[in-house]
Design an enzyme around this catalytic site. Structure first.
Site, PDB file in Angstrom:
ATOM      1  N   CYS A 159       0.846  -1.189   0.000  1.00  0.00           N
ATOM      2  CA  CYS A 159       0.000   0.000   0.000  1.00  0.00           C
ATOM      3  C   CYS A 159       0.883   1.240   0.000  1.00  0.00           C
ATOM      4  CB  CYS A 159      -0.892  -0.009   1.236  1.00  0.00           C
ATOM      5  SG  CYS A 159      -1.981   1.425   1.358  1.00  0.00           S
ATOM      6  N   HIS A 184      -9.271  -3.858  -1.425  1.00  0.00           N
ATOM      7  CA  HIS A 184      -8.246  -3.066  -0.728  1.00  0.00           C
ATOM      8  C   HIS A 184      -8.639  -1.585  -0.727  1.00  0.00           C
ATOM      9  CE1 HIS A 184      -3.798  -2.094   0.033  1.00  0.00           C
ATOM     10  NE2 HIS A 184      -4.327  -0.925  -0.263  1.00  0.00           N
ATOM     11  N   GLU A 185      -9.055  -1.089  -1.896  1.00  0.00           N
ATOM     12  CA  GLU A 185      -9.401   0.337  -1.990  1.00  0.00           C
ATOM     13  C   GLU A 185     -10.696   0.642  -1.236  1.00  0.00           C
ATOM     14  OE1 GLU A 185      -7.129   2.184  -2.969  1.00  0.00           O
ATOM     15  OE2 GLU A 185      -5.900   0.677  -3.974  1.00  0.00           O
ATOM     16  N   HIS A 245     -10.108   1.307   2.285  1.00  0.00           N
ATOM     17  CA  HIS A 245      -9.635   2.666   2.589  1.00  0.00           C
ATOM     18  C   HIS A 245     -10.795   3.634   2.817  1.00  0.00           C
ATOM     19  CE1 HIS A 245      -5.320   2.399   2.287  1.00  0.00           C
ATOM     20  NE2 HIS A 245      -5.327   1.938   1.057  1.00  0.00           N
TER      21      HIS A 245
HETATM   22 ZN    ZN Z   1      -3.761   1.063   0.033  1.00  0.00          ZN
END
Ligand code: ZN
Length: 179
Positions: A105, A147-148, A151
């Site tokens: 990341c 993953h995004e 966030h």
């Molecule tokens: Zn990331």
């Protein structure tokens, strides 16, 4: 902002509060403000060489991320995907199968982690022209999307590892798996 030169914004790092918030839903996708944010995100992810970036990584409180999958040493079969802006993205359903694979990341430098993710997801998002899209993603694309999306919900991949022993320093990861 309209005539400001486009430059990459700093990417905030683990520990920054922007990475721990539930990001706000984007209400007016076609506003000048949101379009300018998207332009800056595109410049920033390109400069950083990432396969994705989410607005909170630039300390921007909006549910926006960009996916730009490309081949890399760990994912030689990853699809080459033009940078795709996804606004107010959601996972609507997923398959049962989860798989662990390595992630890094831009906000967690020098660390890699083995992260379990759904192998297949059904998603919905809006593009920057406010068109609604549905899609099915598998494998690496499904991994980037999850993953995004994390966030946007105040999570990073280090929150998703099953065991702290699944965290490696990047140099050791390279030594064992790439060199
Ligand atoms: Zn990331």
């Amino acid at each position: 902002m309209e005539n400001a030169p486009l430059h990459a914004l700093p990417i905030v790092q683990l520990g920054h509060q922007a990475l721990r918030k539930i990001a706000a839903v984007v209400e007016d996708i076609q506003s000048r403000e949101v379009q300018a944010i998207i332009e800056q995100m595109l410049v920033t992810v390109k400069k950083a060489g990432g396969v994705g970036i989410a607005a909170p990584q630039m300390a921007i409180d909006k549910r926006i991320f960009i996916v730009c999958s490309k081949k890399n040493e760990r994912y030689p079969d990853a699809p080459d995907m033009p940078a795709t802006v996804m606004i107010n993205p959601e996972i609507t359903s997923h398959g049962d199968e989860m798989k662990k694979d390595w992630e890094g990341c831009l906000s967690v430098p020098s660390i890699r982690g083995l992260v379990p993710r759904y192998q297949e997801i059904n998603v919905v998002y809006h593009d920057r022209e406010n068109n609604k899209h549905t899609a099915i993603y598998t494998g690496f694309l499904a991994r980037i999307f999850q993953h995004e999306l994390d966030h946007l919900n105040g999570l990073t991949f280090v929150d998703r590892v099953e065991n702290t022993q699944d965290l490696y320093s990047e140099s050791e990861w390279y030594r064992q798996f790439v060199e």
